[in-house]
Structure formats: structure tokens, C-alpha cells
Design a protein around this motif. Structure first.
Motif, mmCIF file in Angstrom:
data_model
loop_
_atom_site.group_PDB
_atom_site.id
_atom_site.type_symbol
_atom_site.label_atom_id
_atom_site.label_comp_id
_atom_site.label_asym_id
_atom_site.label_seq_id
_atom_site.Cartn_x
_atom_site.Cartn_y
_atom_site.Cartn_z
ATOM 1 N N HIS A 127 -9.778 5.461 -4.954
ATOM 2 C CA HIS A 127 -9.219 4.332 -4.209
ATOM 3 C C HIS A 127 -10.020 4.079 -2.931
ATOM 4 O O HIS A 127 -9.464 3.701 -1.897
ATOM 5 C CB HIS A 127 -7.748 4.612 -3.843
ATOM 6 C CG HIS A 127 -6.844 4.762 -5.032
ATOM 7 N ND1 HIS A 127 -6.718 5.942 -5.727
ATOM 8 C CD2 HIS A 127 -6.017 3.881 -5.662
ATOM 9 C CE1 HIS A 127 -5.859 5.787 -6.720
ATOM 10 N NE2 HIS A 127 -5.417 4.549 -6.705
ATOM 11 N N TYR A 177 -9.723 1.028 -0.643
ATOM 12 C CA TYR A 177 -8.604 1.007 0.308
ATOM 13 C C TYR A 177 -8.851 1.987 1.454
ATOM 14 O O TYR A 177 -8.733 1.625 2.633
ATOM 15 C CB TYR A 177 -7.295 1.366 -0.396
ATOM 16 C CG TYR A 177 -6.122 1.527 0.549
ATOM 17 C CD1 TYR A 177 -5.468 0.415 1.070
ATOM 18 C CD2 TYR A 177 -5.674 2.791 0.942
ATOM 19 C CE1 TYR A 177 -4.398 0.551 1.953
ATOM 20 C CE2 TYR A 177 -4.613 2.938 1.813
ATOM 21 C CZ TYR A 177 -3.979 1.820 2.320
ATOM 22 O OH TYR A 177 -2.934 1.958 3.196
ATOM 23 N N GLN A 210 2.430 2.256 -2.469
ATOM 24 C CA GLN A 210 2.129 2.853 -3.776
ATOM 25 C C GLN A 210 0.915 3.772 -3.680
ATOM 26 O O GLN A 210 0.919 4.892 -4.209
ATOM 27 C CB GLN A 210 1.880 1.756 -4.818
ATOM 28 C CG GLN A 210 1.607 2.291 -6.208
ATOM 29 C CD GLN A 210 1.394 1.194 -7.226
ATOM 30 O OE1 GLN A 210 0.456 1.256 -8.017
ATOM 31 N NE2 GLN A 210 2.253 0.193 -7.214
ATOM 32 N N ILE A 211 -0.137 3.322 -2.997
ATOM 33 C CA ILE A 211 -1.355 4.124 -2.865
ATOM 34 C C ILE A 211 -1.101 5.354 -2.004
ATOM 35 O O ILE A 211 -1.506 6.471 -2.343
ATOM 36 C CB ILE A 211 -2.497 3.274 -2.274
ATOM 37 C CG1 ILE A 211 -2.837 2.113 -3.209
ATOM 38 C CG2 ILE A 211 -3.731 4.137 -2.027
ATOM 39 C CD1 ILE A 211 -3.900 1.184 -2.669
ATOM 40 N N TYR A 232 -8.634 11.512 -5.678
ATOM 41 C CA TYR A 232 -7.753 10.351 -5.512
ATOM 42 C C TYR A 232 -8.318 9.394 -4.469
ATOM 43 O O TYR A 232 -8.358 8.179 -4.676
ATOM 44 C CB TYR A 232 -6.351 10.817 -5.104
ATOM 45 C CG TYR A 232 -5.322 9.702 -5.083
ATOM 46 C CD1 TYR A 232 -4.594 9.382 -6.220
ATOM 47 C CD2 TYR A 232 -5.082 8.964 -3.920
ATOM 48 C CE1 TYR A 232 -3.645 8.366 -6.204
ATOM 49 C CE2 TYR A 232 -4.144 7.952 -3.890
ATOM 50 C CZ TYR A 232 -3.428 7.662 -5.041
ATOM 51 O OH TYR A 232 -2.507 6.647 -5.025
ATOM 52 N N ASP A 285 0.819 -1.215 0.000
ATOM 53 C CA ASP A 285 0.000 0.000 0.000
ATOM 54 C C ASP A 285 0.852 1.263 0.000
ATOM 55 O O ASP A 285 0.305 2.368 -0.059
ATOM 56 C CB ASP A 285 -0.974 0.004 1.180
ATOM 57 C CG ASP A 285 -0.275 -0.037 2.534
ATOM 58 O OD1 ASP A 285 0.942 -0.278 2.573
ATOM 59 O OD2 ASP A 285 -0.972 0.154 3.555
#
Length: 346
Positions: A219, A222, A197-198, A215, A195
Motif C-alpha cells: 500500500h 498511501y 480500512q488501510i 503490507y 483510509d
């Protein structure tokens, strides 16, 4: 260590994230370091030195995170130092931390020395065939300002104006580089497999509140199901005390919804910024209303603080991306009236 760094360090200590961070930075995303091969190492190192009076003085250093990485072929120490602000002496700081780690290794080896030593080994307190465990330290920088300070010890020296002489002296001056990870400006986020990356993607758009909301919405699977450590870490990354101080005992769910929290903070900030900006604009029409924008609403407070008429306010709100119904509510006008006002403004 501030609360922000504490929250970030707790989050990064997860071995999956820690391994992912080093794999992405050191090995460009190749899975070399496995989480199961990482083990916490003592975060405090100490060295005994003699002061000017000949007395022994113990100096201690406290690492943010340090892990022992060992697989079949490699034994290495991997460390992270978190920075929310630029550190002007970072090369010296890291050099000191690493050298004290090496000094501790020498001390431990000396305690385990065999009974027979050569005179040189006794003097060195280090045997001829001894080896040190390498230490790699990353500076995990998550501040908003771009890092424009020294990345190596040589950059901290003043070697005069004579370029040729300076270059010659550098050959004899030991250098020390830092490994800077500026997470808000990293390229190739696809190198991260966890995670990270997120989260890093979120940080790279966090200065634009509209991009941030978009954003998070993109997502939401998550961000709607975060554990408490991630929730607190995001509070540190976003500089939101409201997120950092949430008490899990006050929340019945084990998973926390960042999307809702961001929306609440956004709405609170926007409302505060609008109210303060509009009121200040009505009174004076000058930039003093800028200071009343709160957190995520600060830009709106700045812009709306300059507006002195309904036409100006409507135009600024439209430029900032507010929907017509929000503009109508602030101006206490109907939608038709807002359409007419904007058509005149436009």
C-alpha cells in the motif's frame, strides 16, 4: 490523556473518518451518516451534586470526541473514547459519561422552561413532552492485548454462587453495555470506505514486523504520502515515540513517507537486536541477551541471544528470514562460507 490518545483523537476527529467509523460499526458499511451532517459538540460536561455536608460540588467529565449528528430525521450525539489499554471498569466509565450528557440536556431544557409548569414537571425539572437526544459511545480500543474484561455492567457484579437467584436479581438490576471496537481484531474491513480500512488492516499485522513491512509496501501509494495527523496516529498505533514526535517544521515536505520511516525503525531495531543478542550469546549463551532487543528488533535479540556459535547464529537468522548477504555481514564470512555453514546446520 496520554500523547498516544491525543494523536489518535486528532486523527479520528476528521469528519470523513468519524462518519466512516460509525457507518461501518452501526450500519455495516451503509452510508447513513454524512460528514457534512457532523458538528463538534462540547467535550466537557459538568453536573452539580450535593456532598455529605449539603454543599454543591461540580463534577466534570472530558470526552475524547463527541459529535452532533443531525439530518432530516435524526438528531443524535456520537462519541468515541480511545483506549490504548484495557479499562477494567469500562461499562461504569461509559455509563457515567453518557448519564452526565443526559443530565446536561435536562439542565439546558430546564433553563428554557416555559412560565407555566405542572407540579410534577417542576419537581422533575423535565416537562412531560420533553425528549432527550440519544448518545451512542464507541470504545475505540487499539491495544495489543485481547480485550477480556467486562462488556456490560452486570459482569462487574458479584451476585453470589446461586445461579437462579442471580438471574432473578439481574432482572431488577439495570444493565449498561459498552460498544467495543477492537480495531486490531475487526472483521469485515471492507465495511470501511475511508483510509480506516488501510490503517486497521495494517494494525492487524503490526505484531509481525515482516508482515507489516510487506503490507506497507503493498500500500505504498498511501503510506508514502501521509499527512502529519495520520503519521502521528500511526506512531501511536505502533507505539513508536519516534513517529509520534516528528516535527513537521523539520520536514520540508507536507506529505510524510511512512514506508521509509518503518524501514528506518526496522533497520535500527534489527541492528540493535542482532548486536546485543550476538554479543550476549558469545559471552554466555543464555537468555539474558533477550532484554537487549530494541522495539522492532526485539524478537531477533531474543532468538540470537540464545545462539552461541556461528552455526547457531546463521541458523537463527535464516529462520527469522534474513537474506544470506545480511547473515554473511553479521558473521563476517563470505557467501560461500555461509552456504557451507547452513548446509551443515540444515
Amino acid at each position: 490523556m496520554g500523547q498516544a490518545d491525543v494523536n489518535v483523537n486528532l486523527w479520528l476527529k476528521d469528519t470523513k473518518r468519524f462518519a466512516d467509523l460509525f457507518n461501518a460499526i452501526l450500519f455495516h458499511g451503509e452510508t447513513v451518516i454524512l460528514p457534512e451532517n457532523l458538528h463538534p459538540s462540547p467535550e466537557t460536561t459538568a453536573v452539580s451534586l450535593q456532598d455529605a455536608q449539603g454543599k454543591n460540588v461540580v463534577k466534570k467529565q472530558y470526552r475524547d470526541i463527541i459529535m452532533n449528528w443531525q439530518d432530516q430525521a435524526v438528531l443524535m450525539l456520537l462519541a468515541v473514547e480511545s483506549q490504548t489499554a484495557i479499562h477494567y471498569a469500562a461499562p461504569l466509565k461509559v455509563m457515567l459519561y453518557d448519564s452526565m450528557e443526559y443530565a446536561e440536556q435536562v439542565r439546558v431544557k430546564w433553563k428554557e422552561r416555559p412560565p407555566r409548569l405542572s407540579s410534577a414537571e417542576f419537581l422533575s425539572r423535565f416537562q412531560k413532552n420533553d425528549k432527550l437526544i440519544p448518545v451512542i459511545t464507541l470504545i475505540f480500543y487499539y491495544g495489543t492485548e485481547e480485550w477480556d474484561e467486562s462488556l456490560e455492567l452486570h459482569q462487574m457484579f458479584d451476585l453470589g454462587t446461586e445461579k437462579n437467584h442471580a438471574e432473578l436479581m439481574k432482572k431488577y438490576l439495570p444493565n449498561y453495555h459498552i460498544n467495543l471496537v477492537d480495531v486490531r481484531r475487526l472483521k469485515n474491513l471492507e465495511s470501511f470506505q475511508s483510509d480506516l480500512q488501510i490503517i486497521f488492516g495494517m494494525l492487524q499485522c503490526s505484531q509481525d514486523k515482516y508482515a507489516l513491512r510487506t503490507y506497507a509496501a503493498n500500500h505504498k501509494d498511501y503510506f508514502q504520502k501521509l499527512d502529519l495527523e495520520t503519521y502521528h496516529a500511526l506512531g501511536a498505533f505502533l507505539n513508536s515515540r519516534q513517529l509520534m514526535e516528528i516535527n513537521v517544521e523539520k520536514n520540508e515536505r507536507e506529505e510524510l513517507d511512512m514506508c521509509k520511516a518503518l524501514e528506518d525503525i526496522y533497520n535500527d531495531g534489527v541492528q540493535a537486536g542482532m548486536e546485543a543478542g550476538i554479543e550476549q550469546g558469545r559471552q554466555s549463551g543464555i537468555a539474558e541477551g533477550e532484554a537487549h532487543g530494541k522495539e522492532l528488533g526485539i524478537t531477533e535479540g531474543k532468538e540470537l541471544g540464545k545462539a552461541s556459535t556461528k552455526h547457531d547464529i546463521a541458523f537463527q537468522m535464516q529462520k527469522l528470514g534474513y537474506p544470506l548477504d545480511a547473515i554473511a555481514e553479521v558473521l563476517m564470512e563470505s557467501l560461500d562460507s555461509v552456504h557451507k555453514i547452513l548446509s551443515v546446520v540444515g
